[in-house]
Design a protein around this motif. Structure first.
Motif, short mmCIF file in Angstrom:
data_model
loop_
_atom_site.label_atom_id
_atom_site.label_comp_id
_atom_site.label_asym_id
_atom_site.label_seq_id
_atom_site.Cartn_x
_atom_site.Cartn_y
_atom_site.Cartn_z
N ASP A 48 21.21 -6.01 -12.70
CA ASP A 48 21.62 -6.55 -14.00
C ASP A 48 21.73 -8.07 -13.95
OD1 ASP A 48 21.76 -4.06 -15.27
OD2 ASP A 48 23.80 -3.72 -14.55
N LEU A 49 22.13 -8.59 -12.79
CA LEU A 49 22.32 -10.04 -12.64
C LEU A 49 21.34 -10.62 -11.64
CD1 LEU A 49 26.23 -10.11 -12.40
CD2 LEU A 49 24.82 -10.61 -14.40
N MET A 50 20.68 -11.70 -12.04
CA MET A 50 19.72 -12.37 -11.16
C MET A 50 20.40 -12.84 -9.88
SD MET A 50 16.62 -13.20 -10.53
CE MET A 50 15.67 -13.12 -12.02
N GLU A 51 21.65 -13.25 -9.97
CA GLU A 51 22.37 -13.71 -8.78
C GLU A 51 22.46 -12.61 -7.71
OE1 GLU A 51 23.61 -13.97 -11.93
OE2 GLU A 51 23.32 -16.12 -12.23
N ASP A 52 22.65 -11.37 -8.15
CA ASP A 52 22.71 -10.25 -7.21
C ASP A 52 21.35 -10.01 -6.57
OD1 ASP A 52 25.39 -9.92 -7.84
OD2 ASP A 52 25.00 -8.32 -9.29
N ALA A 53 20.30 -10.13 -7.36
CA ALA A 53 18.94 -9.95 -6.84
C ALA A 53 18.62 -11.03 -5.80
CB ALA A 53 17.93 -9.99 -7.98
N ILE A 54 18.98 -12.25 -6.09
CA ILE A 54 18.72 -13.36 -5.17
C ILE A 54 19.52 -13.17 -3.88
CG2 ILE A 54 19.04 -15.85 -4.83
CD1 ILE A 54 18.37 -16.13 -7.88
N ALA A 55 20.74 -12.70 -3.99
CA ALA A 55 21.55 -12.47 -2.80
C ALA A 55 20.91 -11.41 -1.89
CB ALA A 55 22.97 -12.03 -3.19
N LEU A 56 20.39 -10.34 -2.50
CA LEU A 56 19.73 -9.32 -1.68
C LEU A 56 18.42 -9.84 -1.10
CD1 LEU A 56 19.67 -6.51 -0.48
CD2 LEU A 56 18.52 -5.71 -2.56
N GLU A 57 17.68 -10.62 -1.88
CA GLU A 57 16.44 -11.21 -1.37
C GLU A 57 16.73 -12.04 -0.11
OE1 GLU A 57 12.91 -14.31 -2.70
OE2 GLU A 57 14.92 -14.52 -3.54
N LYS A 58 17.76 -12.84 -0.16
CA LYS A 58 18.12 -13.67 1.00
C LYS A 58 18.51 -12.80 2.19
CE LYS A 58 19.53 -17.74 -1.57
NZ LYS A 58 20.63 -18.64 -1.94
N GLN A 59 19.24 -11.72 1.93
CA GLN A 59 19.64 -10.80 2.99
C GLN A 59 18.42 -10.13 3.62
OE1 GLN A 59 22.41 -7.84 1.65
NE2 GLN A 59 22.38 -6.72 3.57
N ILE A 60 17.49 -9.69 2.78
CA ILE A 60 16.28 -9.04 3.28
C ILE A 60 15.45 -10.03 4.10
CG2 ILE A 60 14.04 -8.07 2.58
CD1 ILE A 60 15.58 -6.75 0.23
N LYS A 61 15.26 -11.23 3.59
CA LYS A 61 14.46 -12.23 4.30
C LYS A 61 15.08 -12.62 5.63
CE LYS A 61 11.83 -14.21 0.53
NZ LYS A 61 11.47 -15.41 -0.23
N ALA A 62 16.41 -12.59 5.71
CA ALA A 62 17.09 -12.94 6.95
C ALA A 62 17.10 -11.79 7.95
CB ALA A 62 18.53 -13.36 6.65
#
Length: 87
Positions: A48-62
């Protein structure tokens, strides 16, 4: 996005998944995905929130490659291209 099963992987965030996946599939996105042939949508998650999507993206990339493969295998064990299921 993936080039093929256990191939090169790409992780990204978008507000329009079907359009972004289509552009990758058609080779219209210059850069990493075009260079490495990442055309199959093998995993996605909606937020629902882009901020949550970006946080998961960073977690996945790391995370490790093994973590990424586990994420895909859990959601999509056959590594089917999920693009057609978006419509």
């Amino acid at each position: 996005m993936a080039s093929h099963r256990n191939g090169t992987l790409y992780t990204g965030v978008t507000s329009n998944l079907s359009q972004r996946a289509w552009r990758h599939r058609e080779g219209l996105m210059p850069g990493f995905t075009k260079r490495y042939g990442c055309k199959a949508l093998v995993w996605y998650e909606y937020f629902d929130l882009m901020e949550d999507a970006i946080a998961l993206e960073k977690q996945i990339k790391a995370g490790s490659r093994r973590d990424k493969l586990t994420l895909i295998e859990t959601f999509n064990p056959q590594w089917r291209d999920l693009y057609d299921s978006l419509a």
